[in-house]
Design a protein around this motif. Structure first.
Motif, PDB file in Angstrom:
ATOM      1  N   MET A  51       0.864  -1.178   0.000  1.00  0.00           N
ATOM      2  CA  MET A  51       0.000   0.000   0.000  1.00  0.00           C
ATOM      3  C   MET A  51       0.900   1.226   0.000  1.00  0.00           C
ATOM      4  O   MET A  51       1.600   1.479   0.972  1.00  0.00           O
ATOM      5  N   ALA A  52       0.895   1.969  -1.088  1.00  0.00           N
ATOM      6  CA  ALA A  52       1.757   3.143  -1.176  1.00  0.00           C
ATOM      7  C   ALA A  52       0.978   4.300  -1.767  1.00  0.00           C
ATOM      8  O   ALA A  52       0.048   4.107  -2.540  1.00  0.00           O
ATOM      9  N   GLY A  53       1.357   5.508  -1.377  1.00  0.00           N
ATOM     10  CA  GLY A  53       0.698   6.653  -1.969  1.00  0.00           C
ATOM     11  C   GLY A  53       0.902   7.929  -1.190  1.00  0.00           C
ATOM     12  O   GLY A  53       1.803   8.034  -0.363  1.00  0.00           O
ATOM     13  N   GLN A  54       0.006   8.842  -1.474  1.00  0.00           N
ATOM     14  CA  GLN A  54       0.094  10.177  -0.906  1.00  0.00           C
ATOM     15  C   GLN A  54      -0.894  10.315   0.254  1.00  0.00           C
ATOM     16  O   GLN A  54      -1.116   9.359   0.987  1.00  0.00           O
ATOM     17  N   SER A  55      -1.471  11.488   0.429  1.00  0.00           N
ATOM     18  CA  SER A  55      -2.268  11.781   1.624  1.00  0.00           C
ATOM     19  C   SER A  55      -3.473  10.865   1.817  1.00  0.00           C
ATOM     20  O   SER A  55      -3.792  10.499   2.953  1.00  0.00           O
ATOM     21  N   ASN A  56      -4.151  10.458   0.764  1.00  0.00           N
ATOM     22  CA  ASN A  56      -5.296   9.566   0.953  1.00  0.00           C
ATOM     23  C   ASN A  56      -4.869   8.215   1.509  1.00  0.00           C
ATOM     24  O   ASN A  56      -5.627   7.582   2.239  1.00  0.00           O
ATOM     25  N   MET A  57      -3.680   7.771   1.176  1.00  0.00           N
ATOM     26  CA  MET A  57      -3.179   6.513   1.724  1.00  0.00           C
ATOM     27  C   MET A  57      -2.768   6.690   3.178  1.00  0.00           C
ATOM     28  O   MET A  57      -2.951   5.799   3.997  1.00  0.00           O
ATOM     29  N   VAL A  58      -2.209   7.853   3.518  1.00  0.00           N
ATOM     30  CA  VAL A  58      -1.882   8.114   4.925  1.00  0.00           C
ATOM     31  C   VAL A  58      -3.166   8.020   5.725  1.00  0.00           C
ATOM     32  O   VAL A  58      -3.250   7.329   6.735  1.00  0.00           O
ATOM     33  N   GLY A  59      -4.192   8.714   5.270  1.00  0.00           N
ATOM     34  CA  GLY A  59      -5.500   8.682   5.921  1.00  0.00           C
ATOM     35  C   GLY A  59      -5.599   9.664   7.064  1.00  0.00           C
ATOM     36  O   GLY A  59      -4.611   9.996   7.710  1.00  0.00           O
ATOM     37  N   LEU A  60      -6.800  10.114   7.303  1.00  0.00           N
ATOM     38  CA  LEU A  60      -7.061  11.032   8.408  1.00  0.00           C
ATOM     39  C   LEU A  60      -8.178  10.517   9.308  1.00  0.00           C
ATOM     40  O   LEU A  60      -8.783  11.284  10.057  1.00  0.00           O
ATOM     41  N   GLY A  61      -8.459   9.217   9.238  1.00  0.00           N
ATOM     42  CA  GLY A  61      -9.437   8.634  10.147  1.00  0.00           C
ATOM     43  C   GLY A  61      -8.906   8.720  11.573  1.00  0.00           C
ATOM     44  O   GLY A  61      -7.734   8.480  11.827  1.00  0.00           O
ATOM     45  N   ASP A  62      -9.759   9.064  12.519  1.00  0.00           N
ATOM     46  CA  ASP A  62      -9.374   9.232  13.922  1.00  0.00           C
ATOM     47  C   ASP A  62      -9.519   7.899  14.656  1.00  0.00           C
ATOM     48  O   ASP A  62     -10.634   7.384  14.802  1.00  0.00           O
TER      49      ASP A  62
END
Length: 153
Positions: A51-62
């Motif tokens: 799984m690699a990528g930019q901000s959507n892969m990092v995620g901001l789910g709490d």
């Protein structure tokens, strides 16, 4: 002989107090993290998902809002998720949680390794493979490959 001390302004005292309080709160505040297995059993066969990528892969789910912060037992998870403009995001999650739950539910007899390498705020140019990459700039693709190899050894 008496020593003279420079008089400190109220503003300086206030700034020092706020900074000290900020450091104390950051050091003592427990940030929630995902609970997952991160040790491989050499007697088992694993399916590897990269799984690699930019901000959507990092995620901001709490993570605090998850009802269950434990990933299924058949999932091993390695994470390098960060944001170039923020700190390392240990208190957030991305697509790995939903994917892990899906795999755990639909493939309970298989074992998986999820390797996530995500850099929020990065440019797509920074992800170009080393064969065609400009040697003068960051190369997250090469870093991702090295991170993956280090986890699979």
């Amino acid at each position: 002989m008496t020593k003279r001390f420079k008089k400190v302004s109220f503003k300086s005292k206030l700034i020092l107090t706020i900074n000290s309080l900020f450091i104390f709160v950051n050091c003592s505040h427990h940030r929630p993290e995902l609970h997952y297995k991160s040790t491989l059993d050499s007697s088992k066969e694993y399916n590897v998902i990269l799984m690699a990528g930019q901000s959507n892969m990092v995620g901001l789910g709490d993570i605090e809002k998850l009802k269950n912060d434990t990933l299924p037992n058949n999932i091993i998870y390695f994470n390098h998720g960060t944001n170039t403009r923020l700190e390392v995001l240990h208190h957030t999650f991305g697509p790995e949680v939903g994917l892990s739950r899906y795999l755990g539910k639909h493939f309970p007899d298989k074992n998986f390794i999820l390797i996530k390498y995500a850099i929020g705020g990065s440019s797509i140019k920074e992800w170009i493979s080393s064969d065609t990459h400009d040697s003068g700039s960051k190369n997250y693709y090469s870093e991702f490959k090295a991170f993956t190899e280090s986890k699979l050894k």
